[in-house]
Design a protein around this motif. Sequence first.
Motif, short mmCIF file in Angstrom:
data_model
loop_
_atom_site.label_atom_id
_atom_site.label_comp_id
_atom_site.label_asym_id
_atom_site.label_seq_id
_atom_site.Cartn_x
_atom_site.Cartn_y
_atom_site.Cartn_z
N GLY B 61 40.01 38.00 51.85
CA GLY B 61 38.92 37.74 50.58
C GLY B 61 38.94 38.33 49.56
O GLY B 61 38.58 37.78 48.40
N GLY B 62 40.31 39.60 49.93
CA GLY B 62 40.54 39.88 48.22
C GLY B 62 39.82 41.04 47.49
O GLY B 62 39.06 41.69 48.47
N SER B 63 40.80 42.43 47.09
CA SER B 63 40.36 43.73 47.16
C SER B 63 38.91 43.80 46.68
O SER B 63 38.16 44.55 47.22
N GLY B 64 38.49 43.50 45.38
CA GLY B 64 37.31 43.13 44.82
C GLY B 64 36.39 42.69 45.88
O GLY B 64 34.98 42.85 46.39
N LYS B 65 36.24 41.82 46.38
CA LYS B 65 35.39 41.63 48.07
C LYS B 65 35.56 42.64 49.04
O LYS B 65 33.95 43.26 49.11
N GLN B 68 33.54 45.06 47.70
CA GLN B 68 31.88 45.37 47.41
C GLN B 68 31.07 44.71 49.04
O GLN B 68 30.12 46.06 49.11
#
Lengths: 288, 339
Positions: B61-65, B68
């Motif tokens: 889902g991505g590092s940012g996700k 979070q």
Amino acid sequence: MDLRGRSQHADRAFTWVTRAAAALVLVILALVALTMTKRAWPVLDKMGFEFFTSSRWSTPDDHYGALALIFGTLYTAVIALVIAVPISLGVALYITQVAPPRLKRPLVYAMDLLAVVPSVVFGLWGVLVLSRYGGLGRSFLTAGIILAIMITPIITSLSREVMETTPPTEKEAALALGANRWEMIGAAVFPHSKGGLVGAVMLGLGRALGETIAAALVIGSALGQISVDPFKPGNSMPAVIANEWGEADDLHKSALVALAVTLFVITIIVNLIATAIVQRSMRRSRGT
Amino acid sequence: MIPRSLWLLAAFAAGGGCRCGTDVDLTLNASGATFQKAAQEVTIDAFTRKFPRIAVNYGAGGSGKGRQDFADRVVDFACSDAPYKPADVGKVKGEFFYIPNLLGAIVVAYNLDGVESLQLSAPTIAGIFQRQITRWNDPAIAAENPGVALPARAIVVARRSDGSGTTENFTKFLAAGAKGSWTLKSGSTIEWPADTQAGAGNGGVAQLITTTPGAVGYVDLSDARAAGMHHAKIRNRSGAYVAAGAESVAAATATIELQDNLIFSALDSAAPAAYPIAAQSWCLVYAQYPDAATATAVKDYFTFLVTDAQQYLPEIDYAPISPAMRDRALERIGKIRGP
């Protein structure tokens, strides 16, 4: 046994349940608008009105301007409508007025089936076939064509249903007065179906405005592109939201939610304009 | 006649691959960097052979996700290519550790007929991606590649359309290695020049490069190898042109400065044999878990991650962490406790 009292209670209960349902829909809509605006506030506060007037979208500089994205969303939707509406109305007219009964059933079935195919399927087809072998590359036009393919089935489906409801007496009256088929369609079918056709087109437009994955795959993801050249790559609001959400930090996420709010408002405005057009034309045709 | 509902149940149980209900005692959920996805899947596979009663799900889902989800405590652990920004550290619901578990390589892949090998330095790469160098036979490229017949073809730049830790590390390398000549800054999304092509994910960029003659772009090593693309040797800080591979990435760990919280950067290493675009990644874990069984499972998984799982990394094009990093990581993992 006094049945009158029982039906009164049932009526009252029915009224309250339906009222509650209607109120629930409005409440949910209001909550959606409120919570999203709240989440979008940090970037709107920082950028002010420039959020809507600047075409520069730069994450490292924390500068978010949505103008190019608003343009891209509307432009690809317009291209999609220009391609889809004539085809959809043409197919609907063919099915309802021209097609022999044997052909009608399978055509209706095929159209309704296409309307439920997930749009990502068309998006992938666009990436693999249209942009590679069609020689179009990633551009506003390619995105517009893919959107047109996606919204044609639903506009056709709904237009067909509306046109079917034309009273046969009106059609026969026009034909009896000596009209040929096209004159009959203009005199009986279109005036009767106008409102419904506009509604069908609006539904298609709503889909085109909000289409995320398919647009994201073929539109080109270019930054700051505001140009009426359809062969240029561009970007749209739903595509940016889908592409950038996973890695976004706080202010960036705020900006993406602000894009969603903008899309929400644009859709409401477009629907209000459509309703006004329909009401104006209905008033004129009724002579009031 | 077997009722239809039984057929459906059987199909679901057999085909679903679901390790649920009485099959496992505990499930660990995680999300985060797609850069780590292949490594996590291989690790989970080996881990569940050793600990069959624990299921682990890595949702990417991505590092940012991932950051979070971890801050909101909706996952048990997460993996990220970048640490929290200072402003966001306070939002994490509890004391946590960064555990480095692998390094990967970001390569500059290209599609140029007849050019089997290419050498590039950071200032040249910066010039290409900023669209200042627009043809393959530009003097800047020719100077670094004596004896190579470069065609006069136009350069097509491929970059990411979506936010990405790969973009972040690549642009950080250019900012450090090209110094003043890289003006686009660094981040998971940057303001790319208008005449660049965008692809979704490493796969999208790889597809762009392989289908466009004259294209160049940045992808992770495993995607470049999978697509059979040529990739350039990059000049590192000691002046040597190094090709990407597990050994050259591992060599970059020799010069890193491991901070107290195990944050470091392996980019632009000065070690002679080091590949300069070596990307680092961490997995985030809490110091305390409210459930004793979860705490033990997490501890077991992380210990496995930095020890036994390291042997599987080179064949999927990652580099293992150095012994010094592993010892510091194990010391941190030892501090994970239950209620």
